[in-house]
Design a protein around this motif. Structure first.
Motif, PDB file in Angstrom:
ATOM      1  N   THR A 396       0.848  -1.187   0.000  1.00  0.00           N
ATOM      2  CA  THR A 396       0.000   0.000   0.000  1.00  0.00           C
ATOM      3  C   THR A 396       0.885   1.239   0.000  1.00  0.00           C
ATOM      4  O   THR A 396       2.102   1.165   0.143  1.00  0.00           O
ATOM      5  CB  THR A 396      -0.921   0.042   1.228  1.00  0.00           C
ATOM      6  OG1 THR A 396      -0.127   0.124   2.414  1.00  0.00           O
ATOM      7  CG2 THR A 396      -1.801  -1.205   1.294  1.00  0.00           C
ATOM      8  N   TYR A 397       0.245   2.403  -0.154  1.00  0.00           N
ATOM      9  CA  TYR A 397       0.979   3.669  -0.095  1.00  0.00           C
ATOM     10  C   TYR A 397       0.151   4.719   0.628  1.00  0.00           C
ATOM     11  O   TYR A 397      -1.068   4.574   0.765  1.00  0.00           O
ATOM     12  CB  TYR A 397       1.363   4.148  -1.495  1.00  0.00           C
ATOM     13  CG  TYR A 397       0.217   4.575  -2.390  1.00  0.00           C
ATOM     14  CD1 TYR A 397      -0.211   5.909  -2.433  1.00  0.00           C
ATOM     15  CD2 TYR A 397      -0.433   3.660  -3.218  1.00  0.00           C
ATOM     16  CE1 TYR A 397      -1.254   6.310  -3.266  1.00  0.00           C
ATOM     17  CE2 TYR A 397      -1.469   4.051  -4.059  1.00  0.00           C
ATOM     18  CZ  TYR A 397      -1.876   5.377  -4.083  1.00  0.00           C
ATOM     19  OH  TYR A 397      -2.899   5.777  -4.908  1.00  0.00           O
ATOM     20  N   ASP A 398       0.832   5.770   1.092  1.00  0.00           N
ATOM     21  CA  ASP A 398       0.182   6.915   1.732  1.00  0.00           C
ATOM     22  C   ASP A 398       0.369   8.149   0.843  1.00  0.00           C
ATOM     23  O   ASP A 398       1.361   8.271   0.118  1.00  0.00           O
ATOM     24  CB  ASP A 398       0.796   7.207   3.105  1.00  0.00           C
ATOM     25  CG  ASP A 398       0.627   6.057   4.086  1.00  0.00           C
ATOM     26  OD1 ASP A 398      -0.320   5.263   3.897  1.00  0.00           O
ATOM     27  OD2 ASP A 398       1.444   5.964   5.023  1.00  0.00           O
ATOM     28  N   ASP A 404      -2.738   4.173   3.450  1.00  0.00           N
ATOM     29  CA  ASP A 404      -2.902   2.729   3.328  1.00  0.00           C
ATOM     30  C   ASP A 404      -3.746   2.375   2.093  1.00  0.00           C
ATOM     31  O   ASP A 404      -4.678   1.578   2.162  1.00  0.00           O
ATOM     32  CB  ASP A 404      -3.536   2.165   4.602  1.00  0.00           C
ATOM     33  CG  ASP A 404      -3.290   0.670   4.763  1.00  0.00           C
ATOM     34  OD1 ASP A 404      -2.269   0.182   4.240  1.00  0.00           O
ATOM     35  OD2 ASP A 404      -4.131  -0.007   5.384  1.00  0.00           O
ATOM     36  N   VAL A 405      -3.372   2.953   0.965  1.00  0.00           N
ATOM     37  CA  VAL A 405      -4.097   2.747  -0.290  1.00  0.00           C
ATOM     38  C   VAL A 405      -3.490   1.556  -1.028  1.00  0.00           C
ATOM     39  O   VAL A 405      -2.279   1.523  -1.287  1.00  0.00           O
ATOM     40  CB  VAL A 405      -4.018   4.000  -1.192  1.00  0.00           C
ATOM     41  CG1 VAL A 405      -4.770   3.774  -2.503  1.00  0.00           C
ATOM     42  CG2 VAL A 405      -4.559   5.221  -0.455  1.00  0.00           C
ATOM     43  N   ASN A 406      -4.302   0.580  -1.379  1.00  0.00           N
ATOM     44  CA  ASN A 406      -3.810  -0.588  -2.103  1.00  0.00           C
ATOM     45  C   ASN A 406      -3.350  -0.198  -3.509  1.00  0.00           C
ATOM     46  O   ASN A 406      -4.058   0.516  -4.224  1.00  0.00           O
ATOM     47  CB  ASN A 406      -4.904  -1.645  -2.223  1.00  0.00           C
ATOM     48  CG  ASN A 406      -5.078  -2.463  -0.968  1.00  0.00           C
ATOM     49  OD1 ASN A 406      -4.121  -3.040  -0.464  1.00  0.00           O
ATOM     50  ND2 ASN A 406      -6.296  -2.507  -0.460  1.00  0.00           N
ATOM     51  N   TYR A 407      -2.180  -0.684  -3.889  1.00  0.00           N
ATOM     52  CA  TYR A 407      -1.755  -0.485  -5.277  1.00  0.00           C
ATOM     53  C   TYR A 407      -2.676  -1.242  -6.237  1.00  0.00           C
ATOM     54  O   TYR A 407      -2.924  -0.790  -7.354  1.00  0.00           O
ATOM     55  CB  TYR A 407      -0.316  -0.967  -5.465  1.00  0.00           C
ATOM     56  CG  TYR A 407       0.721   0.019  -4.994  1.00  0.00           C
ATOM     57  CD1 TYR A 407       0.958   1.196  -5.703  1.00  0.00           C
ATOM     58  CD2 TYR A 407       1.475  -0.219  -3.848  1.00  0.00           C
ATOM     59  CE1 TYR A 407       1.910   2.106  -5.284  1.00  0.00           C
ATOM     60  CE2 TYR A 407       2.434   0.683  -3.416  1.00  0.00           C
ATOM     61  CZ  TYR A 407       2.646   1.848  -4.136  1.00  0.00           C
ATOM     62  OH  TYR A 407       3.590   2.761  -3.716  1.00  0.00           O
ATOM     63  N   LEU A 408      -3.177  -2.384  -5.795  1.00  0.00           N
ATOM     64  CA  LEU A 408      -4.107  -3.140  -6.623  1.00  0.00           C
ATOM     65  C   LEU A 408      -5.529  -2.761  -6.254  1.00  0.00           C
ATOM     66  O   LEU A 408      -5.972  -2.983  -5.124  1.00  0.00           O
ATOM     67  CB  LEU A 408      -3.923  -4.647  -6.447  1.00  0.00           C
ATOM     68  CG  LEU A 408      -4.890  -5.509  -7.275  1.00  0.00           C
ATOM     69  CD1 LEU A 408      -4.664  -5.323  -8.763  1.00  0.00           C
ATOM     70  CD2 LEU A 408      -4.790  -6.987  -6.894  1.00  0.00           C
ATOM     71  N   ARG A 428      -2.137   0.226  -9.839  1.00  0.00           N
ATOM     72  CA  ARG A 428      -1.868   1.657  -9.751  1.00  0.00           C
ATOM     73  C   ARG A 428      -0.390   1.985  -9.530  1.00  0.00           C
ATOM     74  O   ARG A 428      -0.031   3.162  -9.478  1.00  0.00           O
ATOM     75  CB  ARG A 428      -2.709   2.264  -8.619  1.00  0.00           C
ATOM     76  CG  ARG A 428      -4.194   2.047  -8.810  1.00  0.00           C
ATOM     77  CD  ARG A 428      -5.025   2.855  -7.850  1.00  0.00           C
ATOM     78  NE  ARG A 428      -5.297   2.180  -6.607  1.00  0.00           N
ATOM     79  CZ  ARG A 428      -6.381   2.406  -5.838  1.00  0.00           C
ATOM     80  NH1 ARG A 428      -7.279   3.301  -6.224  1.00  0.00           N
ATOM     81  NH2 ARG A 428      -6.571   1.768  -4.707  1.00  0.00           N
ATOM     82  N   HIS A 429       0.439   0.962  -9.419  1.00  0.00           N
ATOM     83  CA  HIS A 429       1.857   1.226  -9.170  1.00  0.00           C
ATOM     84  C   HIS A 429       2.483   1.866 -10.405  1.00  0.00           C
ATOM     85  O   HIS A 429       2.217   1.458 -11.536  1.00  0.00           O
ATOM     86  CB  HIS A 429       2.603  -0.052  -8.805  1.00  0.00           C
ATOM     87  CG  HIS A 429       3.867   0.207  -8.047  1.00  0.00           C
ATOM     88  ND1 HIS A 429       5.000   0.717  -8.638  1.00  0.00           N
ATOM     89  CD2 HIS A 429       4.171   0.047  -6.719  1.00  0.00           C
ATOM     90  CE1 HIS A 429       5.950   0.851  -7.732  1.00  0.00           C
ATOM     91  NE2 HIS A 429       5.484   0.458  -6.559  1.00  0.00           N
TER      92      HIS A 429
END
Length: 508
Positions: A396-398, A404-408, A428-429
Motif C-alpha cells: 500500500t501507499y500513503d 494505506d491505499v492498495n496499489y491493486l 496503480r503502481h
C-alpha cells in the motif's frame, strides 16, 4: 510486487442496480447541438440526430440518462422546447452564458433516448420556478390524455405518454452559482411538496433530492441532514456530485481520490441512517451519484472564457481531452461504485458527448471514443449482477488524501444468469508489475474466457480525430486460472477485465 487476493462466492456486497452505469447530458456547450443533434451533418438522420454518435452511445448500453441539467435546469422553461420548432423562443442561458435555441426539447430528446435504448431521468426546475411548473411538466410527460397538458402533448404528435419514473428535484440547490439557490430547510420543504405532487400523479415515481454539490461545500454534510429531515418519507434517493483532477501531476494522489469518494459515500450513508432513525421512518433512501467525472484539463481556462464571452450559441465548452491516466482513474472510480453498490444505486457519468464526456464529435466531422469510454463500457457490459467482496493483501501507499491505499484496485461481479464472474483490476503502481495470486472459493471449474487489458501507454496519451484508437483495449495475456486460483502478472499502470465462466458448477 506480490499481491494475494481472495474471492468467495458467499461474500456478497449487494445486488447491483443496472442504473449504476447511467449517464448525464445537459443543454451545455456542444453536448446537444453538434453533439447528439446536428442537422445537415453527413451522418444526420431525417430528424437531425447524428447516427455516428448514436452508434457509439448504443455500444455503451446505458440504462438511464439524466436530462436536461445540471445548472441549466435551474432557469429553464420546459415549455420553450415543445410545439412547432419555428415558434420556439431563443433564450439566454444564465448558467453557461450562452444562447439556447430550444430546437431540442423534451419530445425530441425522448425520441433520441428511445433510439438509443435509454430510459430518461428528468430534472425539474426548482431554482427559478415552482412546484406547479414541475407538476405541469410531469402531467405533460406522464398522463395519457384528457387534460390540458396531456392533450397538448398529443397535439404535438406524441400520443402515448413517456414512462418516466426517475425525477430529479432541482440541481445543486446549495450552490451560490445556482439560479435560485436555497437554504437547506427551505429547499427540503419545497422538495418534499414537489415529490408528493409528482407521486400523486404516479405512485411509482422515484424522487431524487439534491445533496451537497460536492463534499467540499461548507454546509456539507449538514445540508443532507437538514434536507432529509424535511422530506425523507417522500423521496427515494439523495444525489451526490463530485469531479476529479490531477493539476499537481501527482498520479498516486490522484488515484487515491477514489478512497476519498468512498468516505464521501460512507458519510452520506450515515446521514441517511441517522435521519431514518430520528424520524422512525420505514422507507429506505439510497444514493444517486448523478454527476461524476474527471474535469480539470480545461476547467480554469474555460471558466475565464464563459464569463467573458458574449452569449454564443452552442460554443465549445469543457471539451476535455482525456488521457490514459484518466482512464485508469475512471476504472478505479467505477470499481468503488461497485464496492459501494449497497448504498449507490444510480450513478451518472457527466456528461455523455463533447462536454467532459467519453464521446467526442467534431462539428461537421467525425466522432470518436475517448480513453475513458472503455472502462465505462466494460463496466456497463459486464458489471451487472451481484457485487462480491474482493479481499486484497498487498503493498500500500500513503498520500495527501488517503493512507494505506492498495496499489491493486479490485472489484468483482457475479452474473448469475450468464454463469460468469468478472474481475475489474487496476495496478496503480507507477513502476512495478503485480504478481497476482487470487484464490477462488465456491466457484468450481472456473475458466478464463476473456481478458481485456489497457496497458503500455504513456499517462498523457490521448485519442483524437486523427488518432481515434491511439489508446484502446486489446486482448490480454499472461494470466490464467488453475485449480481455483488466478495467477499472472499485471503490468504497472494497467487495467484488466477478466471474464470467468463458472457455469459448469458453483460449489458451496
Amino acid at each position: 510486487m506480490h499481491v494475494r487476493a481472495s474471492l468467495h462466492h458467499d461474500f456478497k456486497i449487494s445486488r447491483i442496480d443496472d442504473r449504476l452505469y447511467s449517464a448525464f447530458i445537459e443543454h451545455m456547450g456542444r453536448a446537444i447541438y453538434s453533439g447528439i443533434y446536428e442537422p445537415g451533418h453527413p451522418q444526420a438522420d431525417l430528424n437531425g440526430f447524428r447516427k455516428d454518435v448514436l452508434e457509439l452511445v448504443r455500444d455503451l448500453h446505458i440504462p438511464a440518462i439524466r436530462y436536461p441539467g445540471g445548472n441549466f435546469v435551474s432557469a429553464y422553461h420546459w415549455e420553450d422546447g415543445i410545439g412547432p420548432k419555428e415558434n420556439r423562443p431563443v433564450r439566454l442561458d444564465l448558467a453557461w452564458r450562452s444562447k439556447e435555441s430550444n430546437q431540442v426539447g423534451i419530445n425530441e430528446f425522448a425520441q433520441w433516448a428511445q433510439m438509443a435504448g435509454i430510459e430518461m431521468m428528468l430534472a425539474v426546475n426548482l431554482g427559478s420556478r415552482s412546484l406547479e411548473d414541475a407538476r405541469n411538466f410531469a402531467e405533460y410527460t406522464l398522463h395519457p390524455g384528457g387534460t390540458y397538458w396531456s392533450d397538448l402533448r398529443r397535439s404535438h404528435g406524441v400520443q402515448e405518454p413517456y414512462n418516466v419514473k426517475m425525477w430529479c428535484l432541482g440541481n445543486e440547490m446549495d450552490g451560490p452559482w445556482q439560479i435560485g439557490q436555497k437554504k437547506a430547510k427551505e429547499y427540503g420543504q419545497l422538495a418534499n411538496q414537489t415529490a408528493k405532487a409528482l407521486k400523486a400523479l404516479d405512485s411509482n415515481i422515484e424522487a431524487i433530492v439534491c445533496g451537497s454539490s460536492n463534499d467540499q461545500m461548507p454546509t456539507y454534510p449538514d445540508w443532507e441532514r437538514e434536507v432529509l429531515e424535511e422530506c425523507y418519507e417522500n423521496v427515494d434517493y439523495i444525489s451526490l456530485h463530485k469531479y476529479f483532477g490531477n493539476s499537481s501531476r501527482d498520479t498516486l494522489n490522484y488515484f487515491a481520490k477514489i478512497e476519498e469518494t468512498g468516505r464521501y459515500i460512507q458519510a452520506i450513508g450515515g446521514v441517511i441512517d441517522f435521519v431514518k432513525a430520528k424520524k422512525r421512518a420505514k422507507n429506505d433512501v439510497y444514493i444517486c451519484f448523478d454527476e461524476w467525472n474527471v474535469w480539470y484539463h480545461r476547467r480554469e481556462e474555460d471558466a475565464r472564457r464563459w464569463h467573458e464571452w458574449n452569449w454564443p450559441e452552442a460554443p465549445a465548452l469543457l471539451e476535455e481531452d482525456y488521457n490514459f491516466e484518466d482512464a485508469l482513474f475512471v476504472a478505479g472510480l467505477i470499481n468503488e461504485f461497485i464496492r459501494r453498490s449497497d448504498r449507490v444505486r444510480i450513478a451518472c457519468i457527466a456528461q455523455l458527448v463533447n462536454v467532459i464526456a467519453p464521446i467526442r464529435a467534431e462539428k461537421g466531422g467525425p466522432a470518436w471514443r475517448q480513453t475513458i469510454y472503455y472502462p465505462y463500457q466494460f463496466a456497463s457490459l459486464y458489471g451487472r449482477g451481484t457485487a462480491l467482496d474482493v479481499a486484497v493483501d498487498g503493498p500500500t501507499y500513503d498520500c495527501n488524501v488517503a493512507s494505506d491505499v492498495n496499489y491493486l484496485d479490485a472489484a468483482a461481479v457475479h452474473d448469475e444468469k450468464a454463469g460468469m464472474v468478472t474481475l475489474f483490476l487496476v495496478n496503480r503502481h507507477l513502476e512495478e508489475d503485480v504478481d497476482l495470486d487470487m484464490t477462488l472459493t465456491g466457484f468450481s471449474n472456473a475458466r478464463l474466457v476473456e481478458h481485456n487489458v489497457m496497458a503500455g501507454f504513456g499517462l498523457r496519451d490521448t485519442n483524437g480525430a486523427d488518432n481515434p484508437d491511439a489508446v484502446a483495449p486489446r486482448n490480454g495475456t499472461g494470466i490464467g486460472v488453475d485449480n481455483s486460483r488466478i495467477k499472472g502478472k499485471l503490468a504497472a499502470l494497467s487495467y484488466h477485465v477478466l471474464r470467468l465462466d463458472i457455469s459448469t458448477g458453483v460449489s458451496t
